[in-house]
Design a protein around this motif. Structure first.
Motif, short mmCIF file in Angstrom:
data_model
loop_
_atom_site.label_atom_id
_atom_site.label_comp_id
_atom_site.label_asym_id
_atom_site.label_seq_id
_atom_site.Cartn_x
_atom_site.Cartn_y
_atom_site.Cartn_z
N UNK A 51 0.83 -1.21 0.00
CA UNK A 51 0.00 0.00 0.00
C UNK A 51 0.87 1.25 0.00
N UNK A 52 1.99 1.21 0.72
CA UNK A 52 2.87 2.37 0.77
C UNK A 52 3.83 2.42 -0.42
N UNK A 53 4.43 1.29 -0.75
CA UNK A 53 5.36 1.23 -1.89
C UNK A 53 4.69 1.69 -3.17
N UNK A 54 3.49 1.19 -3.44
CA UNK A 54 2.80 1.46 -4.70
C UNK A 54 1.89 2.68 -4.62
N UNK A 55 1.86 3.33 -3.44
CA UNK A 55 1.07 4.55 -3.23
C UNK A 55 -0.43 4.30 -3.45
N UNK A 56 -0.90 3.18 -2.90
CA UNK A 56 -2.30 2.81 -3.10
C UNK A 56 -3.26 3.72 -2.36
N UNK A 57 -2.78 4.53 -1.45
CA UNK A 57 -3.67 5.48 -0.80
C UNK A 57 -4.24 6.48 -1.79
N UNK A 58 -3.62 6.58 -2.97
CA UNK A 58 -4.09 7.50 -4.00
C UNK A 58 -5.24 6.92 -4.82
N UNK A 59 -5.53 5.63 -4.67
CA UNK A 59 -6.65 5.04 -5.40
C UNK A 59 -7.94 5.72 -4.94
N UNK A 60 -8.70 6.25 -5.87
CA UNK A 60 -9.93 6.94 -5.53
C UNK A 60 -9.74 8.38 -5.10
N UNK A 61 -8.50 8.87 -5.11
CA UNK A 61 -8.27 10.27 -4.73
C UNK A 61 -9.05 11.21 -5.65
N UNK A 62 -9.06 10.86 -6.95
CA UNK A 62 -9.91 11.56 -7.90
C UNK A 62 -11.07 10.62 -8.23
N UNK A 63 -12.21 10.86 -7.60
CA UNK A 63 -13.33 9.94 -7.73
C UNK A 63 -13.80 9.89 -9.18
N UNK A 64 -13.92 8.69 -9.75
CA UNK A 64 -14.39 8.58 -11.14
C UNK A 64 -15.76 9.20 -11.33
N UNK A 65 -15.92 9.87 -12.45
CA UNK A 65 -17.17 10.54 -12.80
C UNK A 65 -18.29 9.50 -12.93
N UNK A 66 -19.35 9.66 -12.16
CA UNK A 66 -20.45 8.69 -12.15
C UNK A 66 -21.16 8.62 -13.49
#
Length: 811
Positions: A529-544
């Motif tokens: 999670x830290x190595x691959x920077x997975x905390x950024x997943x969903x940081x920009x919420x996909x347009x519904x």
């Protein structure tokens, strides 16, 4: 004059980011100053800024190269900013060759990065202090006291900052006044629960029926008169339709059992309804699960949750995409109750077809029940563990000294100094002198232990006996927090006490034992999670509107694929090349559906063999990676290429120009243009071409994956007119090697496995040592990577080589 001198001195350097990379620049390290940079300066800069002539009173031939000095680093950074902006050289000056410029640029940016890493890695003192992360604090409290502390709750601990994705870096995890206040509150909360000094709380049960949750006023009275209240079921429609269970009173912090009876209706070929039980006041999901149960065969589920004392608002949600419940309300007309699926008003969302078969995934709730607090024994185990002699013990200072010594040795993760124990006993005695009970005085003293530096920080080194190497106690903590994210267990403490842990055979055996232990799951979750920077997943919420099927559950499954994939490689000691390309991945039903892969059912992640037509394999084609490098509306090839350089090769590109231009939309009357074509047009700008030649191929190779990681062959372009363009994912690396698509690029990356191995060794060392790797560490990192090569580059082998290295065992 100073501003002009900077412009003048950058006549030759202004193009640092304009040229192409050398044959191996896309993954190799920066060039040596004397081989590349000095000849460049001599040829292009010294004429105006040398010994004979110094425009603006600046000499480039004597420009300091001590980047650890912040003013020097700032000067180089300012020069680079001006270069990146394309301000120089003037039109009359000849431009250097592109490959020369790119190598100089890499040298400058790498020197700045190395200096930053060196500054945050330096302890500066004989004793170093590195604070526990929020996650590590929670785990340590669990193993020290057997208490669940909800550190992520709003009233918990502040979120940890990161450095290049890592949330454990000592120089970044500072201690603020807010932390001090939060740590004190946390210690009081966990000791209240652990010591449980009051009477045993009564276990109570609270139930909300569907009628309680849905029916109000006269309708409820009417149904009660007719004996129908127990037949009411509350329907919860998709797209986060919900019911609220208000005023759940939790008398004391502790464990509670939650039960729910419900049906979950699934449309043929569609998704199951998804139950989410959410405590809104503490912003926490208590339970989440797919529900697939027919209307006439409801199921009863039970789970446990740790809740803080207080009154909570519980929200019951159907967390699956669907029609908007705000547009056509799901609540029955005039709040009349729901009895069966066909009983809908014409203006409401249609949930079934004419034969009463579900159209949308829908929850039918019968009741929700809470029981607690749950106590298997009283006093609780933590109380009995601290007051180890039982109720019949003599409650004097000698017994207090024993209690405090036993607890503090575990909490501090080392032996106590006599003076430390004396201070704790003195605090206990002062509390007793104020009239507090024996137990309350012990609690006060334990509060001091849990708020001390020796508990909150990993302390390495000794002012009295300085040493460059860790002692066995420090080694035990470093190893335990590396692989388990928590305090050392009894075995590690025993070996440290005996002075045997540092012995190579013993240390090797302990690494292997720890990687077989279930607690290694903390590392398998936290490191990727830290190595691959997975905390950024969903940081920009996909347009519904563009991605209507994207929801929180899919997002969590995307991250779970990546962490489960890492865990599978770790547990089987699979070769590192699997990270780059594999014929398997980890999937659950929703992610398989997202990928168009059949035959996968249920929520649990499991290993799934892949076919070439699945277009998956390795990290780079996983939806989490493809999503975190997108912006919520479209894919971002440049971001994807930059991420590959940073995370896979540990070789981030120089920073972009400060005023870099944006990609312009296609006019409505012109044919639709692919993002690739727009980027290639953008690359013609002189101050962009050099770095983009290195970055872009690594991102454009994955153009056949959209912003949420779905495979496609045509790009959905929303500006311009005409047909959407077909995707071209081919490319050429700076060394001249070409590829046709993502599969071809992955093959080339596997061929360079040694470079990936070295980069991953550096990432593991950064995580383990809680600091950035410096230029002084590169030889050690290369040696560790070479040792793993002899064992087919296995992940567990690489970790073992790191732990046994001098690098791991040094301060």
């Amino acid at each position: 004059m100073r501003s002009k001198s900077l412009q003048d001195v950058t006549i030759a350097l202004l193009v640092l980011l304009l040229g192409h990379g050398s044959a191996e620049a896309w993954i190799s390290g920066p060039a040596d100053f004397s081989e590349v940079v000095k000849p460049f300066l001599d040829q292009h800069c010294v004429r105006c800024h040398g010994e004979a002539k110094q425009k603006g009173d600046l000499r480039v031939d004597t420009l300091a190269r001590d980047f650890a000095e912040t003013r020097t680093a700032g000067r180089w950074a300012e020069i680079m900013d001006r270069i990146n902006a394309g301000e120089m050289p003037p039109p009359k000056e000849p431009r250097p060759k592109a490959d020369e410029v790119a190598r100089v640029a890499e040298w400058i940016s790498s020197q700045i990065a190395d200096a930053e890493a060196a500054r945050q890695a330096a302890t500066g003192e004989k004793v170093s202090f590195r604070r526990l992360s929020r996650e590590e604090y929670r785990n340590t409290i669990r193993d020290l006291l057997g208490i669940t502390y909800d550190a992520n709750d709003p009233a918990g601990l502040p979120e940890d900052p990161d450095w290049q994705g890592f949330e454990r870096i000592g120089s970044v995890l500072t201690l603020s006044p807010a932390h001090v206040e939060k740590y004190l509150a946390a210690a009081e909360a966990v000791l209240d629960e652990a010591l449980a000094l009051g009477p045993r709380p009564k276990t109570e049960t609270t139930r909300w029926t569907a009628a309680n949750l849905r029916v109000r006023g006269d309708i409820a009275q009417e149904l009660a008169t007719r004996g129908l209240l127990d037949r009411v079921r509350a329907d919860i429609v998709p797209n986060n339709g919900s019911l609220d269970a208000r005023d759940l009173h939790v008398p004391i912090t502790g464990e509670y059992a939650i039960r729910v009876k419900l049906s979950g209706l699934r449309a043929k070929g569609g998704r199951a309804a998804r139950l989410r039980i959410y405590a809104t006041d503490i912003s926490r999901t208590l339970f989440e699960q797919d529900i697939d149960a027919p209307e006439d065969r409801p199921v009863t589920l039970e789970f446990r949750a740790h809740l803080p004392a207080g009154t909570h608002l519980i929200r019951i949600v159907n967390a699956v995409p669907g029609p908007n419940p705000e547009e056509r309300a799901s609540r029955p007309l005039n709040t009349r109750p729901f009895f069966r699926m066909a009983a809908r008003q014409p203006w409401q969302i249609k949930l079934t077809d004419d034969d009463s078969r579900p159209i949308w995934p829908t929850i039918l709730l019968d009741w929700l029940e809470w029981e607690g607090p749950l106590q298997a024994s009283w006093p609780p185990p933590a109380h009995s563990g601290i007051f180890f002699a039982g109720e019949g013990a003599t409650k004097d200072a000698a017994y207090a000294r024993q209690i405090l010594s036993r607890f503090a040795i575990k909490a501090y993760r080392r032996p106590l100094h006599a003076a430390e124990l004396d201070r704790l006993v003195s605090l206990f005695e002062r509390s007793r002198g104020l009239g507090d009970s024996f137990e309350a005085s012990i609690k006060t003293t334990l509060l001091a232990v849990l708020c001390s530096n020796s508990f909150l920080f990993l302390v390495e080194g000794s002012a009295a006996t300085p040493s460059p190497r860790l002692n066995d106690w420090e080694l035990a903590s470093r190893l335990s927090y590396f692989l388990w994210g928590t305090m050392p267990d009894d075995r590690l403490r025993d070996l440290a006490r005996e002075g045997k842990l540092h012995e190579p055979d013993t240390l090797r055996a302990e690494v292997r034992r720890m990687m077989r232990d279930p607690r290694v799951s903390a590392f398998a979750q936290s490191f990727p999670r830290q190595w691959l920077q997975l905390r950024r997943v969903g940081m920009f919420e996909p347009d519904k509107k563009i991605y209507p099927d994207y929801d929180e559950y899919l997002e969590k499954s995307m991250v779970a694929e990546t962490t489960s994939f890492f865990g599978e490689i770790l547990s089987r000691n699979l070769p590192l090349r699997e990270f780059l390309d594999s014929d398997w991945t980890m999937l659950n039903e929703i992610l398989a559906l997202h990928y168009g892969i059949t035959g996968v059912q249920g929520e649990t992640m499991r290993r799934v063999e892949l076919k070439p037509g699945d277009h998956r394999g390795g990290l780079l084609t996983q939806a989490s990676i493809l999503g975190l490098t997108s912006d919520g509306t479209r894919h971002r090839p440049v971001h994807r290429g930059k991420w590959v350089l940073e995370s896979i090769y540990g070789n981030p590109p120089p920073p972009p120009p400060p005023n870099v231009g944006t990609i312009k939309p296609t006019p409505p009357n012109e044919p639709k243009t692919s993002l690739r074509a727009k980027i290639e047009s953008h690359r013609t700008e002189a101050n962009c071409a050099g770095c983009h030649r290195k970055i872009d191929p690594l991102g454009l190779a994955f153009d056949q994956y959209d912003a949420i990681g779905r495979w496609r062959t045509v790009e959905d372009v929303r500006d311009g007119s005409g047909a959407n363009p077909k995707i071209d994912a081919s490319g050429e690396l700076p060394d001249g090697r070409t590829f046709a698509d993502a599969a071809g690029l992955k093959g080339l990356m596997v061929a360079d496995i040694e470079k990936f191995t070295t980069a991953l060794a550096g990432k593991l060392a950064t995580y383990a040592l809680r600091r950035g790797m410096t230029i002084d560490d590169r030889k050690s990192i290369a040696t560790i990577a070479t040792q793993a090569k002899g064992q087919d580059h296995g992940l567990a082998t690489l970790i073992e080589a790191l732990v046994l290295s001098d690098l791991f065992q040094k301060r």
